[in-house]
Design a protein around this motif. Structure first.
Motif, mmCIF file in Angstrom:
data_model
loop_
_atom_site.group_PDB
_atom_site.id
_atom_site.type_symbol
_atom_site.label_atom_id
_atom_site.label_comp_id
_atom_site.label_asym_id
_atom_site.label_seq_id
_atom_site.Cartn_x
_atom_site.Cartn_y
_atom_site.Cartn_z
ATOM 1 N N TYR A 16 17.465 0.411 0.893
ATOM 2 C CA TYR A 16 17.755 0.559 -0.534
ATOM 3 C C TYR A 16 17.419 1.964 -1.049
ATOM 4 C CZ TYR A 16 12.745 -0.084 -0.348
ATOM 5 O OH TYR A 16 11.436 0.060 -0.012
ATOM 6 N N PHE A 19 15.607 8.171 -2.006
ATOM 7 C CA PHE A 19 14.662 9.262 -2.270
ATOM 8 C C PHE A 19 14.800 10.351 -1.205
ATOM 9 C CE2 PHE A 19 13.113 6.234 -5.143
ATOM 10 C CZ PHE A 19 12.229 6.832 -6.009
ATOM 11 N N GLY A 61 6.389 10.166 -2.258
ATOM 12 C CA GLY A 61 7.326 10.494 -1.176
ATOM 13 C C GLY A 61 8.634 9.765 -1.320
ATOM 14 N N ALA A 93 1.285 5.292 -0.248
ATOM 15 C CA ALA A 93 1.058 5.051 1.175
ATOM 16 C C ALA A 93 1.879 3.853 1.617
ATOM 17 C CB ALA A 93 -0.421 4.770 1.423
ATOM 18 N N ASN A 94 2.272 3.849 2.877
ATOM 19 C CA ASN A 94 2.985 2.693 3.430
ATOM 20 C C ASN A 94 2.042 1.908 4.336
ATOM 21 O OD1 ASN A 94 5.097 4.111 2.268
ATOM 22 N ND2 ASN A 94 6.554 3.357 3.771
ATOM 23 N N GLY A 117 3.269 0.817 -0.954
ATOM 24 C CA GLY A 117 4.620 0.260 -1.054
ATOM 25 C C GLY A 117 4.680 -1.037 -0.261
ATOM 26 N N GLN A 119 6.220 -4.067 -1.415
ATOM 27 C CA GLN A 119 7.561 -4.616 -1.726
ATOM 28 C C GLN A 119 7.611 -6.147 -1.722
ATOM 29 O OE1 GLN A 119 8.491 -2.003 -2.728
ATOM 30 N NE2 GLN A 119 8.090 -0.359 -1.289
ATOM 31 N N ARG A 131 12.158 -2.613 5.799
ATOM 32 C CA ARG A 131 10.810 -2.041 5.803
ATOM 33 C C ARG A 131 10.249 -1.983 7.218
ATOM 34 N NH1 ARG A 131 9.171 0.871 1.732
ATOM 35 N NH2 ARG A 131 7.023 0.387 2.253
ATOM 36 N N ASP A 156 3.387 -1.795 -4.986
ATOM 37 C CA ASP A 156 4.757 -1.902 -5.501
ATOM 38 C C ASP A 156 5.389 -3.162 -4.939
ATOM 39 O OD1 ASP A 156 4.488 0.645 -6.536
ATOM 40 O OD2 ASP A 156 5.719 1.617 -4.994
ATOM 41 N N ILE A 158 9.288 -5.315 -5.018
ATOM 42 C CA ILE A 158 10.701 -5.252 -5.420
ATOM 43 C C ILE A 158 11.198 -6.687 -5.624
ATOM 44 C CG2 ILE A 158 13.050 -4.739 -4.594
ATOM 45 C CD1 ILE A 158 12.097 -2.223 -3.366
ATOM 46 N N TYR A 187 9.581 -3.527 -9.341
ATOM 47 C CA TYR A 187 10.869 -2.884 -9.609
ATOM 48 C C TYR A 187 12.018 -3.833 -9.299
ATOM 49 C CZ TYR A 187 8.051 1.376 -9.454
ATOM 50 O OH TYR A 187 7.098 2.327 -9.679
ATOM 51 N N LEU A 189 15.527 -4.399 -7.916
ATOM 52 C CA LEU A 189 16.297 -3.651 -6.907
ATOM 53 C C LEU A 189 17.495 -2.955 -7.558
ATOM 54 C CD1 LEU A 189 16.928 -3.028 -3.863
ATOM 55 C CD2 LEU A 189 18.364 -5.073 -3.896
ATOM 56 N N THR A 190 17.640 -1.663 -7.304
ATOM 57 C CA THR A 190 18.846 -0.973 -7.762
ATOM 58 C C THR A 190 19.619 -0.524 -6.522
ATOM 59 O OG1 THR A 190 17.668 1.135 -7.897
ATOM 60 C CG2 THR A 190 17.847 -0.117 -9.933
ATOM 61 N N GLU A 192 21.702 2.153 -4.770
ATOM 62 C CA GLU A 192 21.893 3.607 -4.898
ATOM 63 C C GLU A 192 22.929 4.095 -3.886
ATOM 64 O OE1 GLU A 192 20.182 5.067 -7.252
ATOM 65 O OE2 GLU A 192 18.698 3.512 -7.657
HETATM 66 C C1 LIG Z 1 10.069 6.253 -3.292
HETATM 67 S S1 LIG Z 1 9.058 4.984 -2.906
HETATM 68 C C2 LIG Z 1 7.790 5.862 -2.121
HETATM 69 C C3 LIG Z 1 6.659 5.004 -1.638
HETATM 70 C C4 LIG Z 1 6.588 4.682 -0.171
HETATM 71 N N1 LIG Z 1 7.315 5.523 0.640
HETATM 72 C C5 LIG Z 1 7.050 3.269 0.081
HETATM 73 O O1 LIG Z 1 8.189 3.083 0.372
HETATM 74 O O2 LIG Z 1 6.250 2.399 0.039
HETATM 75 C C6 LIG Z 1 8.315 4.398 -4.382
HETATM 76 C C7 LIG Z 1 8.712 2.994 -4.753
HETATM 77 O O3 LIG Z 1 9.973 2.975 -5.371
HETATM 78 C C8 LIG Z 1 10.542 1.693 -5.251
HETATM 79 N N2 LIG Z 1 11.971 1.866 -4.967
HETATM 80 C C9 LIG Z 1 12.564 2.844 -4.258
HETATM 81 N N3 LIG Z 1 13.897 2.675 -4.239
HETATM 82 C C10 LIG Z 1 14.164 1.557 -4.975
HETATM 83 C C11 LIG Z 1 15.353 0.841 -5.318
HETATM 84 N N4 LIG Z 1 16.546 1.241 -4.906
HETATM 85 N N5 LIG Z 1 15.248 -0.275 -6.090
HETATM 86 C C12 LIG Z 1 14.038 -0.685 -6.528
HETATM 87 N N6 LIG Z 1 12.878 -0.067 -6.214
HETATM 88 C C13 LIG Z 1 12.934 1.034 -5.443
HETATM 89 C C14 LIG Z 1 9.792 0.976 -4.136
HETATM 90 O O4 LIG Z 1 9.084 -0.101 -4.665
HETATM 91 C C15 LIG Z 1 8.850 2.033 -3.608
HETATM 92 O O5 LIG Z 1 7.616 1.514 -3.221
#
Ligand SMILES: C[S@@+](CC[C@H](N)C(=O)[O-])C[C@H]1O[C@@H](n2cnc3c(N)ncnc32)[C@H](O)[C@@H]1O
Ligand code: SF4
Length: 352
Positions: A16, A19, A61, A93-94, A117, A119, A131, A156, A158, A187, A189-190, A192
């Motif tokens: 998903y 970034f 990140g 952190a992951n 993260g 999720q 993941r 975080d 999702i 969050y 889910l979007t 992208e």
């Molecule tokens: C850019 S990530 C960086 C953190 C770390 N790399 C990780 O994945 O755990 C930050 C947070 O944005 C959220 N995220 C990123 N892309 C997303 C999407 N398309 N839809 C919803 N949440 C998203 C996720 O919950 C993620 O933990």
């Protein structure tokens, strides 16, 4: 003044995620650690950074836990004189790469907050999202964060994926609530562009009903909503709040946006280009109108509320209409939105 550092390295690419991150450029980590130093030295002048003026430092990140504390250490040394006493210092952190040693090393460097993260705690959902970790690794990482002394831990989650339903969400939320965390971001889910999910139909379940259910469950489990996606259990993220208040922020690293005195700086997400010239940026000048629109969006999505001083008369008239219709209320010179889900609609109405 806020400081953001971007770590553009990941172990794998989640289905998903759009970034700025790379899974095949680990060889450039040393060069990257030198480039960020070089950029910061220059930004001290551009942003006129004074000693102890940075109130929050956030490393995001990508995956900061793929970058060793040893590689980060010169940058920390460089920024230390500019950090305010008691500055909030967060790292993302992951779970699969945030080992005990990595967390220990980050704590030693002065980090006082970690955001994992996670999720979901459902292994099937984690696999579906692409993941690199499972639920057990998430529990271990949070436990290790506590063991090394982190008191501010966030996760975080999702939701609104194809696999979500009330039962799964409730399990994720009650599992989270039983952990030693004082903050949670949830969050929706979007989908992208340039992600695996973009080409796959029906991966998202866009459901306001599920979103409202998740929020209700979070509130019932001791969390307070202070922004559309952010929940506190005794701790609101300082960095987030200042960012929503349009504080100036220095963006360091490849793809890290900066903001200073109504100008926004956009660096390239091309890692090699960044390492070659860390100062190369596109600059956008924001008009008063752009800034007001952005301010309205950010303040109505959160409990910050819109400051009414200097608000143009025609906007004030609309705020009166919204207050009469009970879509929001005025308190201490600010307009607060009663329903964060309507924030964008209200912001557009106010700026139309
Ligand atoms: C850019 S990530 C960086 C953190 C770390 N790399 C990780 O994945 O755990 C930050 C947070 O944005 C959220 N995220 C990123 N892309 C997303 C999407 N398309 N839809 C919803 N949440 C998203 C996720 O919950 C993620 O933990
Ligand atoms: S969600 Fe995090 S780990 Fe996954 S690709 Fe994006 S930045 Fe990397």
């Amino acid at each position: 003044m806020l400081l953001y550092l971007h770590i553009p390295f990941c172990d794998s690419k989640c289905f998903y995620c759009s970034f700025c991150s790379y899974t095949d450029k680990n060889i450039l980590k040393q060069a990257y650690s030198e480039a960020i130093l070089k950029q910061f030295e220059q930004e001290i002048k551009r942003f006129d950074i004074g000693e102890k003026s940075i109130s929050s430092f956030f490393v995001g990140g990508g995956t900061p836990s793929t970058f060793s504390p040893l590689l980060l250490s010169p940058f920390i040394k460089k920024i230390t004189p500019y950090l305010a006493q008691n500055a909030e210092i967060t790292t993302e952190a992951n779970p699969n790469s945030a080992t005990f040693d990595w967390l220990f090393g980050m704590k030693e460097l002065g980090f006082n907050r970690v955001s994992f993260g996670v999720q979901s705690f459902d292994d099937k959902k984690l696999k579906f999202l692409g993941r690199a970790h499972n639920a057990k690794q998430a529990f271990e990482a949070i436990e290790n964060a506590r063991k090394v002394g982190f008191e501010n831990i966030s996760i975080d989650l999702i939701y609104n994926t194809k696999l979500d339903n009330k039962k799964l969400l409730l399990k994720d939320i009650t599992t989270a609530a039983a952990l030693p965390i004082n903050h949670l971001s949830a969050y929706s889910l979007t989908i992208e562009k340039n992600t695996k999910f973009y080409k796959k139909p029906n991966v998202q379940k866009e459901s306001l009903y599920l979103a409202k259910y998740a929020i209700k469950a979070l509130l019932e489990n001791g969390f307070c909503q202070y922004e559309i996606s952010n929940f506190s259990r005794g701790y609101e993220c300082f960095h987030n709040k200042r960012y929503w208040q349009q504080d100036d922020y220095i963006g360091i690293g490849c793809g890290a946006v900066g903001f200073y005195k109504n100008r926004r700086f956009y660096p390239s997400c091309d890692l090699e280009k960044y390492i070659k010239d860390p100062l190369l940026k596109e600059i956008e000048n924001l008009s008063e109108k752009d800034l007001l629109l952005e301010k309205t969006f950010l303040s109505l999505r959160s409990n910050i509320g819109l400051e009414l001083m200097n608000i143009p008369l025609h906007v004030m008239e609309k705020i009166d209409i919204l207050s009469r219709e009970k879509k929001g209320f005025i308190e201490n010179g600010r307009f607060f939105n009663s329903n964060f889900f309507l924030a964008d609609e209200i912001a557009l109405f106010l700026n139309s």
